[in-house]
Design a protein around this motif. Structure first.
Motif, PDB file in Angstrom:
ATOM      1  N   LYS A   8       0.582  -1.080  -0.287  1.00 50.06           N
ATOM      2  CA  LYS A   8       0.246  -0.029  -0.542  1.00 50.06           C
ATOM      3  C   LYS A   8       0.878   1.450  -0.325  1.00 50.06           C
ATOM      4  O   LYS A   8       0.104   2.172  -0.532  1.00 50.06           O
ATOM      5  CB  LYS A   8      -0.813   0.270   1.458  1.00 50.06           C
ATOM      6  N   ASN A   9       2.589   1.295   0.412  1.00 48.18           N
ATOM      7  CA  ASN A   9       3.137   2.301   0.573  1.00 48.18           C
ATOM      8  C   ASN A   9       4.535   2.051   0.183  1.00 48.18           C
ATOM      9  O   ASN A   9       5.344   1.961   0.314  1.00 48.18           O
ATOM     10  CB  ASN A   9       3.806   2.834   2.260  1.00 48.18           C
ATOM     11  N   ASP A  84       4.094  12.017  -7.356  1.00 49.83           N
ATOM     12  CA  ASP A  84       2.813  11.782  -8.268  1.00 49.83           C
ATOM     13  C   ASP A  84       1.982  10.273  -7.265  1.00 49.83           C
ATOM     14  O   ASP A  84       1.534   9.296  -7.636  1.00 49.83           O
ATOM     15  CB  ASP A  84       3.538  11.115  -9.475  1.00 49.83           C
ATOM     16  N   ARG A  85       2.592  10.549  -5.596  1.00 50.46           N
ATOM     17  CA  ARG A  85       1.924   9.673  -5.441  1.00 50.46           C
ATOM     18  C   ARG A  85       0.437   9.309  -5.202  1.00 50.46           C
ATOM     19  O   ARG A  85       0.295   7.923  -4.922  1.00 50.46           O
ATOM     20  CB  ARG A  85       2.650  10.106  -3.473  1.00 50.46           C
ATOM     21  N   PRO A  94       5.719   5.102  -7.059  1.00 47.42           N
ATOM     22  CA  PRO A  94       5.265   6.769  -7.843  1.00 47.42           C
ATOM     23  C   PRO A  94       6.426   7.237  -7.333  1.00 47.42           C
ATOM     24  O   PRO A  94       7.761   6.652  -6.700  1.00 47.42           O
ATOM     25  CB  PRO A  94       5.219   7.174  -5.988  1.00 47.42           C
ATOM     26  N   TYR A  95       6.561   8.182  -8.060  1.00 49.16           N
ATOM     27  CA  TYR A  95       8.409   8.643  -8.291  1.00 49.16           C
ATOM     28  C   TYR A  95       8.104  10.285  -7.557  1.00 49.16           C
ATOM     29  O   TYR A  95       6.778  11.208  -7.453  1.00 49.16           O
ATOM     30  CB  TYR A  95       8.310   8.887 -10.071  1.00 49.16           C
ATOM     31  N   LEU A 128       3.743  25.703 -21.738  1.00 53.17           N
ATOM     32  CA  LEU A 128       4.926  24.720 -22.965  1.00 53.17           C
ATOM     33  C   LEU A 128       4.764  23.111 -22.132  1.00 53.17           C
ATOM     34  O   LEU A 128       3.908  22.854 -20.921  1.00 53.17           O
ATOM     35  CB  LEU A 128       6.489  24.912 -22.148  1.00 53.17           C
ATOM     36  N   ALA A 129       3.901  22.777 -23.629  1.00 56.56           N
ATOM     37  CA  ALA A 129       3.351  21.224 -22.993  1.00 56.56           C
ATOM     38  C   ALA A 129       4.760  20.237 -22.095  1.00 56.56           C
ATOM     39  O   ALA A 129       5.965  20.730 -22.649  1.00 56.56           O
ATOM     40  CB  ALA A 129       3.169  19.990 -24.525  1.00 56.56           C
ATOM     41  N   MET A 130       4.634  19.966 -20.647  1.00 53.65           N
ATOM     42  CA  MET A 130       4.936  19.213 -20.115  1.00 53.65           C
ATOM     43  C   MET A 130       4.826  17.862 -19.504  1.00 53.65           C
ATOM     44  O   MET A 130       3.256  18.282 -19.616  1.00 53.65           O
ATOM     45  CB  MET A 130       6.000  19.773 -18.541  1.00 53.65           C
ATOM     46  N   PRO A 131       5.600  16.426 -19.065  1.00 51.62           N
ATOM     47  CA  PRO A 131       5.784  16.069 -18.251  1.00 51.62           C
ATOM     48  C   PRO A 131       4.344  16.279 -17.016  1.00 51.62           C
ATOM     49  O   PRO A 131       5.245  17.696 -16.216  1.00 51.62           O
ATOM     50  CB  PRO A 131       6.755  15.458 -17.837  1.00 51.62           C
ATOM     51  N   PRO A 132       3.217  15.665 -16.162  1.00 56.05           N
ATOM     52  CA  PRO A 132       2.619  16.221 -14.776  1.00 56.05           C
ATOM     53  C   PRO A 132       3.510  16.742 -13.442  1.00 56.05           C
ATOM     54  O   PRO A 132       3.428  17.728 -13.334  1.00 56.05           O
ATOM     55  CB  PRO A 132       1.976  15.127 -15.061  1.00 56.05           C
ATOM     56  N   LEU A 133       4.539  15.997 -13.692  1.00 56.34           N
ATOM     57  CA  LEU A 133       5.035  16.233 -12.567  1.00 56.34           C
ATOM     58  C   LEU A 133       6.444  17.475 -12.892  1.00 56.34           C
ATOM     59  O   LEU A 133       7.288  18.181 -11.846  1.00 56.34           O
ATOM     60  CB  LEU A 133       6.169  15.412 -12.037  1.00 56.34           C
TER      61      LEU A 133
END
Length: 145
Positions: A8-9, A84-85, A94-95, A128-133
């Motif tokens: 879970k973690n 991005d938990r 997650p990162y 700019l188009a960027m990754p979510p993080l």
């Protein structure tokens, strides 16, 4: 009990990135090449921390591999992190991305891994188009002067 807790973690995957700042205040970003999960998106240069590396050592290595520049650890200033938990999948942990600023380096940045690089005004990074993080990292960088 421990196995259930770990499922879970899961352990976070740590990524380090740099906002290379020019004397005029522009920021170097790189566009991910095709074949990369974020192909076509602009991101801060950097990468994953490997086993037995410090955060700064990993970032110094990544910037050498990606851009051919040499950085001293003393010139890396921690700024902000993003994670991005809440978006993890069963395929990966997650990162967490830790963004450093850097104003001094040796060498001229050049794209060594098939990516495109460019210098941007901080105020234009929002378009700019960027990754979510990378998006919250760019917002925080834009707030600092």
């Amino acid at each position: 009990m421990h196995g259930d807790f770990l499922q879970k973690n899961p352990t976070n995957r740590i990524v380090v990135a740099a906002a290379l700042m020019s004397p005029t205040g522009k920021v170097l970003l790189q566009r991910c090449p095709s074949g990369h999960p974020h192909a076509g998106l602009w991101e801060f240069p950097g990468g994953k921390v490997e086993k037995d590396e410090t955060l700064e050592t990993a970032l110094i290595r990544e910037l050498w591999e990606e851009l051919g520049i040499t950085i001293a650890a003393r010139d890396l200033e921690p700024l902000v992190f993003s994670s991005d938990r809440d978006q993890r999948t069963s395929e990966r942990s997650p990162y967490v991305i830790l963004l450093y600023t850097c104003r001094f380096w040796d060498g001229e940045p050049r794209p060594l891994e098939g990516q495109e690089i460019a210098w941007f005004d901080r105020s234009t990074m929002d378009s700019l188009a960027m990754p979510p993080l990378d998006i919250p990292l760019a917002h925080k960088l834009n707030e600092t002067r």
